[in-house]
Design a protein around this motif. Structure first.
Motif, PDB file in Angstrom:
ATOM      1  N   TYR A 183     -42.934  56.655  -1.491  1.00  0.00           N
ATOM      2  CA  TYR A 183     -44.300  56.805  -0.981  1.00  0.00           C
ATOM      3  C   TYR A 183     -45.345  56.414  -2.022  1.00  0.00           C
ATOM      4  O   TYR A 183     -46.377  55.823  -1.692  1.00  0.00           O
ATOM      5  CB  TYR A 183     -44.538  58.235  -0.496  1.00  0.00           C
ATOM      6  N   SER A 184     -45.062  56.737  -3.298  1.00  0.00           N
ATOM      7  CA  SER A 184     -46.076  56.475  -4.327  1.00  0.00           C
ATOM      8  C   SER A 184     -46.344  54.977  -4.459  1.00  0.00           C
ATOM      9  O   SER A 184     -47.493  54.552  -4.545  1.00  0.00           O
ATOM     10  CB  SER A 184     -45.628  57.057  -5.662  1.00  0.00           C
ATOM     11  N   LEU A 244     -62.535  55.379  -3.721  1.00  0.00           N
ATOM     12  CA  LEU A 244     -62.888  55.086  -2.338  1.00  0.00           C
ATOM     13  C   LEU A 244     -61.848  55.636  -1.376  1.00  0.00           C
ATOM     14  O   LEU A 244     -62.185  56.206  -0.345  1.00  0.00           O
ATOM     15  CB  LEU A 244     -63.028  53.574  -2.140  1.00  0.00           C
ATOM     16  N   LEU A 245     -60.591  55.444  -1.737  1.00  0.00           N
ATOM     17  CA  LEU A 245     -59.528  55.958  -0.872  1.00  0.00           C
ATOM     18  C   LEU A 245     -59.628  57.474  -0.782  1.00  0.00           C
ATOM     19  O   LEU A 245     -59.494  58.058   0.295  1.00  0.00           O
ATOM     20  CB  LEU A 245     -58.156  55.532  -1.400  1.00  0.00           C
ATOM     21  N   ALA A 246     -59.897  58.090  -1.913  1.00  0.00           N
ATOM     22  CA  ALA A 246     -60.033  59.544  -1.941  1.00  0.00           C
ATOM     23  C   ALA A 246     -61.162  59.990  -1.024  1.00  0.00           C
ATOM     24  O   ALA A 246     -61.022  60.944  -0.261  1.00  0.00           O
ATOM     25  CB  ALA A 246     -60.292  60.007  -3.369  1.00  0.00           C
ATOM     26  N   LEU A 303     -50.569  61.222  -6.291  1.00  0.00           N
ATOM     27  CA  LEU A 303     -49.726  60.658  -5.235  1.00  0.00           C
ATOM     28  C   LEU A 303     -49.090  59.364  -5.718  1.00  0.00           C
ATOM     29  O   LEU A 303     -47.905  59.113  -5.518  1.00  0.00           O
ATOM     30  CB  LEU A 303     -50.558  60.364  -3.971  1.00  0.00           C
ATOM     31  N   GLU A 304     -49.921  58.536  -6.357  1.00  0.00           N
ATOM     32  CA  GLU A 304     -49.435  57.228  -6.805  1.00  0.00           C
ATOM     33  C   GLU A 304     -48.490  57.343  -7.999  1.00  0.00           C
ATOM     34  O   GLU A 304     -47.676  56.463  -8.235  1.00  0.00           O
ATOM     35  CB  GLU A 304     -50.618  56.318  -7.146  1.00  0.00           C
ATOM     36  N   VAL A 326     -46.246  65.180  -3.736  1.00  0.00           N
ATOM     37  CA  VAL A 326     -45.741  64.704  -2.443  1.00  0.00           C
ATOM     38  C   VAL A 326     -46.781  65.067  -1.386  1.00  0.00           C
ATOM     39  O   VAL A 326     -47.199  66.216  -1.312  1.00  0.00           O
ATOM     40  CB  VAL A 326     -44.383  65.372  -2.104  1.00  0.00           C
ATOM     41  N   PRO A 327     -47.231  64.061  -0.610  1.00  0.00           N
ATOM     42  CA  PRO A 327     -48.258  64.383   0.385  1.00  0.00           C
ATOM     43  C   PRO A 327     -47.722  65.327   1.460  1.00  0.00           C
ATOM     44  O   PRO A 327     -46.535  65.309   1.769  1.00  0.00           O
ATOM     45  CB  PRO A 327     -48.627  63.022   0.978  1.00  0.00           C
ATOM     46  N   THR A 328     -48.602  66.122   2.009  1.00  0.00           N
ATOM     47  CA  THR A 328     -48.225  66.935   3.156  1.00  0.00           C
ATOM     48  C   THR A 328     -48.060  65.995   4.346  1.00  0.00           C
ATOM     49  O   THR A 328     -48.521  64.844   4.300  1.00  0.00           O
ATOM     50  CB  THR A 328     -49.319  67.969   3.487  1.00  0.00           C
TER      51      THR A 328
END
Ligand SMILES: [Zn+2]
Length: 172
Positions: free
Chosen positions: A70-71, A87-89, A102-103, A108-110
């Motif tokens: 995912y990262s 911007l993504l944030a 995350l990257e 780990v994202p929910t």
């Protein structure tokens, strides 16, 4: 009235046809000849079939796994869209540090966050539990439509324009 195609007098109701954007009222003979151009009245349109999604029982909540890489997927997609982490944030409603973690793979994202990231970056982050994903499906499947990156660019341009308009020559 007369047929707008052949000039014949129309006895009954004229038929509306549209050829290359031009709407014409024509006689029944011409209507037959150009039947594929007849402008259909709205009520004549076939009712749209109601597609009912197959409902699983309410109690059933599908279980998802976050993909292992995912990262990399997040980073790659973000960079491809020309987005900064900031911007993504902002789009995600998270802190920039969250994106960085995350990257880096340290967070780990929910499932909920992964869903939003999937939508924003057009990537796949969730797979049903126990599902082995084919290695060919990657972030490369980003479609050449208006992307989040484009939207951000458009928005920024608009903001800049507004700012310039507000300053209105006072600076120069
Ligand atoms: Zn005619």
């Amino acid at each position: 009235m007369e047929c707008e195609l052949c000039g014949k007098t129309i006895s009954g109701k004229p038929t509306k046809i549209r050829i290359e954007g031009v709407v014409l009222l024509v006689c029944s003979d011409c209507a037959r000849k150009y039947s594929e151009f007849i402008v259909k009245r709205p009520q004549a349109r076939a009712p749209r079939p109601i597609r009912r999604p197959k409902r699983t029982p309410l109690s059933y909540e599908p279980q998802y796994d976050i993909v292992e890489d995912y990262s990399e997927r997040i980073k790659e997609a973000r960079e491809m869209l020309g987005l900064t982490r900031e911007l993504l944030a902002r789009e995600l409603g998270e802190k920039e540090s969250v994106i960085r973690r995350l990257e880096a793979g340290s967070l780990v994202p929910t499932i909920d966050m992964a869903r939003r990231l999937e939508r924003l970056l057009r990537i796949k982050l969730l797979v049903p539990k126990g599902y082995e994903e084919e290695p060919s499906i990657t972030t490369r499947s980003v479609r050449p439509e208006l992307t989040l990156g484009d939207i951000v660019v458009i928005r920024e341009r608009r903001e800049r324009k507004r700012r310039e308009a507000n300053e209105g020559g006072s600076s120069r």
